[in-house]
Design a protein around this motif. Sequence first.
Motif, short mmCIF file in Angstrom:
data_model
loop_
_atom_site.label_atom_id
_atom_site.label_comp_id
_atom_site.label_asym_id
_atom_site.label_seq_id
_atom_site.Cartn_x
_atom_site.Cartn_y
_atom_site.Cartn_z
N UNK A 71 0.27 -1.62 -0.24
CA UNK A 71 -0.44 -0.36 0.03
C UNK A 71 0.94 1.00 0.12
N UNK A 72 2.05 1.15 0.53
CA UNK A 72 3.15 2.14 0.19
C UNK A 72 3.35 2.64 -1.83
N UNK A 73 4.19 3.59 -1.73
CA UNK A 73 4.52 3.61 -2.63
C UNK A 73 5.51 3.46 -3.16
N UNK A 74 6.39 2.99 -2.87
CA UNK A 74 7.69 1.56 -3.58
C UNK A 74 7.63 0.26 -2.84
N UNK A 75 6.84 0.23 -2.49
CA UNK A 75 6.36 -1.09 -2.37
C UNK A 75 7.66 -1.45 -1.05
N UNK A 76 8.68 -1.29 -0.70
CA UNK A 76 9.97 -1.28 0.00
C UNK A 76 8.95 -1.82 1.23
N UNK A 77 9.03 -2.01 2.83
CA UNK A 77 8.82 -2.14 4.00
C UNK A 77 9.75 -1.58 4.56
#
Length: 771
Positions: A278-284
């Motif tokens: 659900x974030x912009x870049x898909x990183x955690x």
Amino acid sequence: MRPAHRFATASFAALSLALAAGAALAAPSPAPIIPVPAELTPGRGALAVRSGAVISVPAGDAAALFAARLLAGQVKQTRGLDLVAQEGGAGIIVLIRDPSVSAAEGYVLTVTPKGARIAAKDDAGLLYGAMTLAQLLSPDAAFGRPVKVPALTVRDQPRFAWRGIMVDVARHFQPAESLKPLIDAMAAHKMNVLHLHLSDDQGWRVEIKRYPKLTEIGAWRTPPTAGEAPSAQPYGGFYTQDQIRDLVAYARERSVTIVPEIDLPGHAQAAVAAYPEIGVFGDRPPVSVDWGVNPYLFDVDQPSLTFIEGVLDELMDLFPSTYIHVGGDEAIKDQWQSSPAVQARMRELGLKNEHEMQSWFIEHLGQYLASHGRRLIGWDEILEGGLPTSASVMSWRGEQGAIDAANAGHDVVLSPAPTLYLDSLQSNRADEPPGRLSIVTLKDVYAYEPMPKGIASDKAGHVLGAQANAWTEYLVTPSQVRHAIFPRLDAVSEITWSPKDRRDWSGFLNRLDIQRLRYARQGINAADGAFAINFALDGGRGAALRSGQATLALSTQTGFGQIRYTLDGKTPTGRSALYGKPLKVPVGTTVRAAAFAADGRPTAEPQSFDLGRNALLTRSNTELTACPKGALGLRVPLTSEAQADAPAFNVNLFDTCAMYPAAPLDLAGGFEVKVARVPRHYGLAADTDKVRWHYNATRFGELVVRAGGCEGTVVATFPLPDPATADNRLKFQGALPSGTGDSDLCLLFTAPLSGPFYAVEALALTPRSSN
């Protein structure tokens, strides 16, 4: 018409009875009601109320019975009388429904020598009338004794519909049970909105069943230590849905609406840590341990919106409030600016910039809430890029957001910083808990007017009311949160409930004096900084030491009560010497003082000022000042999750430098400095480049001591130890060259910006040898 509070004071004083010695009943003076009612008319005589008195309500009226039982509980707790609530029958106190009381939440309380009658058309009115009577039944310091209530009629109704307080449970989790005493106090003060800040970068605090990782992952963080290594124990917590339902029901019974806030599109790091997609870049990222502004945003694609709508569905199921708060504050747009996908989405929607993107985002959520019969409210940043037609605004960056929104036809709530930010310290006293160093006094809050002058008269109806906020970056425990809220909550209640022309600072202090007794009996640790003694040494410490005589001025923040003092080390009493003008006393004296109410009670814990030679040569952390190019802005704990009794230190996030002003160097031969190392965990966003870097000659930096200010002569340099292995409280000792008169001592830490930062806990000068 004369203001009701003045009328009440005069009438109650006139009605106070000179009871014979040994008489059982105590007469109150003046009317101890907070918030001050809209209208009070005195009657003749008084009503005697003893243990066993009956409160009757109509049969089958559950809300009236609850209000009666709450009245009985309050009186038991604050006066020690046992009242009996019952359905039907004849009681000395009666609660009834009366449709002629037209105002929502309004009531009429009538007291005669034969009984008391509370009339209202709605549940809230009955409850508020009962809470007014509860205050009249606990009018003084007596406990367990019957009470006489002077005859009167109170006709009361609220000035504003939104009378709120926000508690940030995201930064530091506050257990559900710890919120119930606050809800009780809100009901007693006729406040009706508890806004819970449930998500932020540092934690997600509400169970969402379709997205369990929000609490499995997002509710927990691993805080740094003073050496910047992670703590061994994660910190966090969350409310189960059953706990939320219980809390909502508890509040609803007390006419308090809980408004939930899920912060978006910014302050989203905990949510993105749980669901990176659900974030912009898909990183955690990890759940953030940095206070302030962090970069993570929700994405604007359909999967992200669907996720948020799912969260809102469950929130609406849990919270029946009309308003759902979606934050919207401090969403720095770097990630949106750097994302090709977001930029493409903006072009597709015909949006010119990221502010318009946020406006579109908020409008989408507003329409979704409206389709479910709810309304969106957000912080005033949602004005940027154009205010969505469905939105209401909570104005925190001053009042302009509220003015613009109300004049454009939107409903608004006033919540401006710093005046209504209760995480700001209440005084500059050394015993204040952590918080913001912008001092917001009780009087500052009371003086605030929630109807800004810039709102057009025909738009004034869009001002729903006002709300105070208790952010918890630095407030860890429920005790610290209550200390920050009380007694400033009393001021908030009066500025939001009472007519503007009924407010009076002096009368408020008289009524608050009695309310603080109630807090003590309820176990609420209300701050006493507004009533405690402050000491001011005239001419400086050096002058006192050289002359052997000190001139000391005593005062309190509010001016309430009579100041009395002792010079022999004994605790002052109501019969101690009365302070009238600055004291001239020999060096070596310890002055102890307190202010006393008219009945001889101390208004706060007695305070001491040590005028001994060693004490005058020592300055604690709170007695230091900022270096010329900086400002002390925060008071922080020794460790990130430090408890209430842990030490706290005033710091400048942007420059680890502090000043001992006007040090008497002609009298000092050396010094001992106590140093505290604290975590550097602050998300400064665009302000990062304002942090001052100082060259470090050794690996972990140095403490550099200069005489004559920060550009003066270096008198000592101490290498700092390895933060990973050294204790986080250190001591350094050094000699001082011969000096003349008073001169500033500058203490500068050159620790690398990648590591922790340092604060001066205390600096003690050692006397110069007379040989």
